[in-house]
Design a protein around this motif. Sequence first.
Motif, short mmCIF file in Angstrom:
data_model
loop_
_atom_site.label_atom_id
_atom_site.label_comp_id
_atom_site.label_asym_id
_atom_site.label_seq_id
_atom_site.Cartn_x
_atom_site.Cartn_y
_atom_site.Cartn_z
N VAL A 19 -8.30 5.88 5.75
CA VAL A 19 -7.78 5.60 7.20
C VAL A 19 -7.77 6.68 7.99
CG1 VAL A 19 -6.33 4.05 8.51
CG2 VAL A 19 -6.84 3.34 6.33
N ASP A 44 -4.79 8.69 5.76
CA ASP A 44 -4.23 7.61 4.57
C ASP A 44 -5.30 7.05 3.75
OD1 ASP A 44 -2.86 5.41 3.24
OD2 ASP A 44 -3.34 4.21 5.21
N PHE A 45 -5.40 7.59 2.63
CA PHE A 45 -6.39 7.15 1.71
C PHE A 45 -5.70 6.15 0.69
CE2 PHE A 45 -8.34 6.94 -2.48
CZ PHE A 45 -9.74 6.38 -2.42
N GLY A 46 -6.20 4.88 0.52
CA GLY A 46 -5.68 4.12 -0.74
C GLY A 46 -7.10 3.54 -1.66
N MET A 67 -2.33 1.59 -6.49
CA MET A 67 -3.15 2.11 -5.50
C MET A 67 -2.98 3.84 -5.75
SD MET A 67 -3.05 1.73 -1.27
CE MET A 67 -3.86 0.17 -1.04
N SER A 105 0.73 -1.24 -0.17
CA SER A 105 0.07 0.08 -0.21
C SER A 105 0.93 1.40 0.05
CB SER A 105 -0.84 0.32 1.32
OG SER A 105 -0.25 0.11 2.37
N MET A 121 1.06 3.66 1.87
CA MET A 121 1.30 4.28 3.20
C MET A 121 2.58 3.56 3.83
SD MET A 121 0.71 1.83 5.87
CE MET A 121 0.62 2.71 7.39
N TRP A 160 -8.02 -0.13 10.52
CA TRP A 160 -6.80 -0.46 9.48
C TRP A 160 -5.27 -0.22 10.45
CZ3 TRP A 160 -2.29 0.49 6.96
CH2 TRP A 160 -2.01 -0.45 6.07
N ARG A 199 -0.03 -7.74 -3.07
CA ARG A 199 -0.34 -8.39 -1.96
C ARG A 199 -0.36 -9.82 -2.02
NH1 ARG A 199 -4.98 -4.41 0.69
NH2 ARG A 199 -3.34 -2.81 1.04
N ASN A 232 -10.68 3.51 0.64
CA ASN A 232 -10.50 3.40 2.06
C ASN A 232 -9.68 4.40 2.57
OD1 ASN A 232 -10.49 2.36 4.32
ND2 ASN A 232 -8.79 0.72 4.22
N1 SER Z 1 -3.50 1.69 4.04
C1 SER Z 1 -4.83 1.62 3.66
C2 SER Z 1 -5.01 0.19 2.84
O1 SER Z 1 -4.25 -0.27 2.21
C3 SER Z 1 -5.52 2.94 2.96
O2 SER Z 1 -4.49 3.21 1.97
O3 SER Z 1 -6.31 -0.01 2.51
#
Ligand code: SER
Length: 344
Positions: A237, A258-260, A86, A40, A42, A184, A68, A235
Motif C-alpha cells: 500500500v 505499508d506492505f502486508g 501477516m 493487519s 499497519m 487500501w 479478520r 499487498n
Molecule cells: N494494510 C494492508 C493490508 O492489510 C497491507 O499491509 O493488506
Amino acid sequence: MESREIREKFISFFEKKGHKIIPSSSLLPQDDPTTLFTGSGMQPLLPYFLGKKHPLGSRLVNSQKSFRAEDIEEVGDNRHTTFFEMLGNWSLGDYFKVEQIRWLFEFLIEEIKLDPKKLYVTVFSGDGDHNIPRDAESAAIWARLFEERGIEPKEVDLITEENGGELGMGEGRIFYYGVKKNWWSRKGAPIAMPAGEPGGPDSEVFYDFGREHNPEYGRNCHPNCGCGRFIEIGNSVFMEYVKEEEGSFKSLPQKNVDFGGGLERITAAANDNKNIFEIDTLRPLISEIKKLSEKGEGDKSIQIVADHLRSVAFLIADGALPSNIGQGYVARRLIRRAIRHSDV
Ligand code: SER
C-alpha cells in the motif's frame, strides 16, 4: 518450505535493508477504538504514517498475528482463515514505490524461489471522482522487473465487476483495477473513508496455482476473479493520501509504504500447493481432527474446525475469553461454529 523459514527469511531480508524489527502487537488493539481486532500489521502504526516519529526509525519489519472476522464465511475454501500471520515491512516517509516493488520481487524470486512466470500483479486504475491518478508509476516499475526476467510485461486495463471481468487474462501480466480492489484504507474505498483517515493506492501480487478456471466465476479468468486459481500473496500500500472534511483528498506530509503478505499463503505458494491447510502450521491440526472424525481429506468442515480452534486459542491467549459481548462474543461464535461443523 516451512513457515518458520519463510518468516525468518523475510525478517532478515528487510533487516539487511536497514529495517528494525518490531514485536507483534496483541490481537486486541490497545489504543484503537475503531476496531475489535488487529487485522493487519499497519494498525498499531497508524500515528507514524501521519507524521509521528517512531522510536526505532523510518524502516520497520515484523510478523503480526492478525484476525479478520469479516472473512469468517469464506473459511473452509483453499485460502481463507480468520487467524493468520501477516509479514509486514514499512517505510515511514522513507523509501517509496521503486524500492518496495523491487525488494518485494527480489524477496519472492531470490529468497523464496517462486517462479516469476507464476506471479501476476495489479495496480490502481485511478479514481476520477476523487481526483486520484492512476498508478502508472508502479506499473512501469513492475514492467521493468518482468522484462529483466524475460517475461513480457503486458498491461491489461480496467477489468471491473461491471464488465464482469470480460477482458479476462488477455495474456496480461500487470492488471489495472479500481477502488474496490486496488485502494487500501482501514475503511475501504475512498468514498467510505471518514475525514482524517489515511489511505492510498495499492499493488497486489498474485501467485498462479494453475488450477483450471471455475466458469461459475464468469467466462474469463483474471487475477481478482475469485475462482481460486490465483491467490493474493502480498499487498504493497502506498499510503500517501488523507481524506479531508469536505470529502476531497490531499497528500499526507510524508509518503509511506505499508506492505502486508499472508505467511500461510506465501508458504502455500513456496510449496506450489494451493491448499493453505496443508502447510506445516495447519497440517497437524487437520490430521488430528481427521483422526477424531470420519471425514476425508480436504473436507470443508474439517478446515473450518481447524481454523476456528486455532483462532480461539490465539484470541484467548491475548485475553478475549468467550463471553456475550465484543471480542469475547466473537470467540464464543467461533467455538459455536466449530461445534456445529463437528456435528456429523
Ligand atoms: N494494510 C494492508 C493490508 O492489510 C497491507 O499491509 O493488506
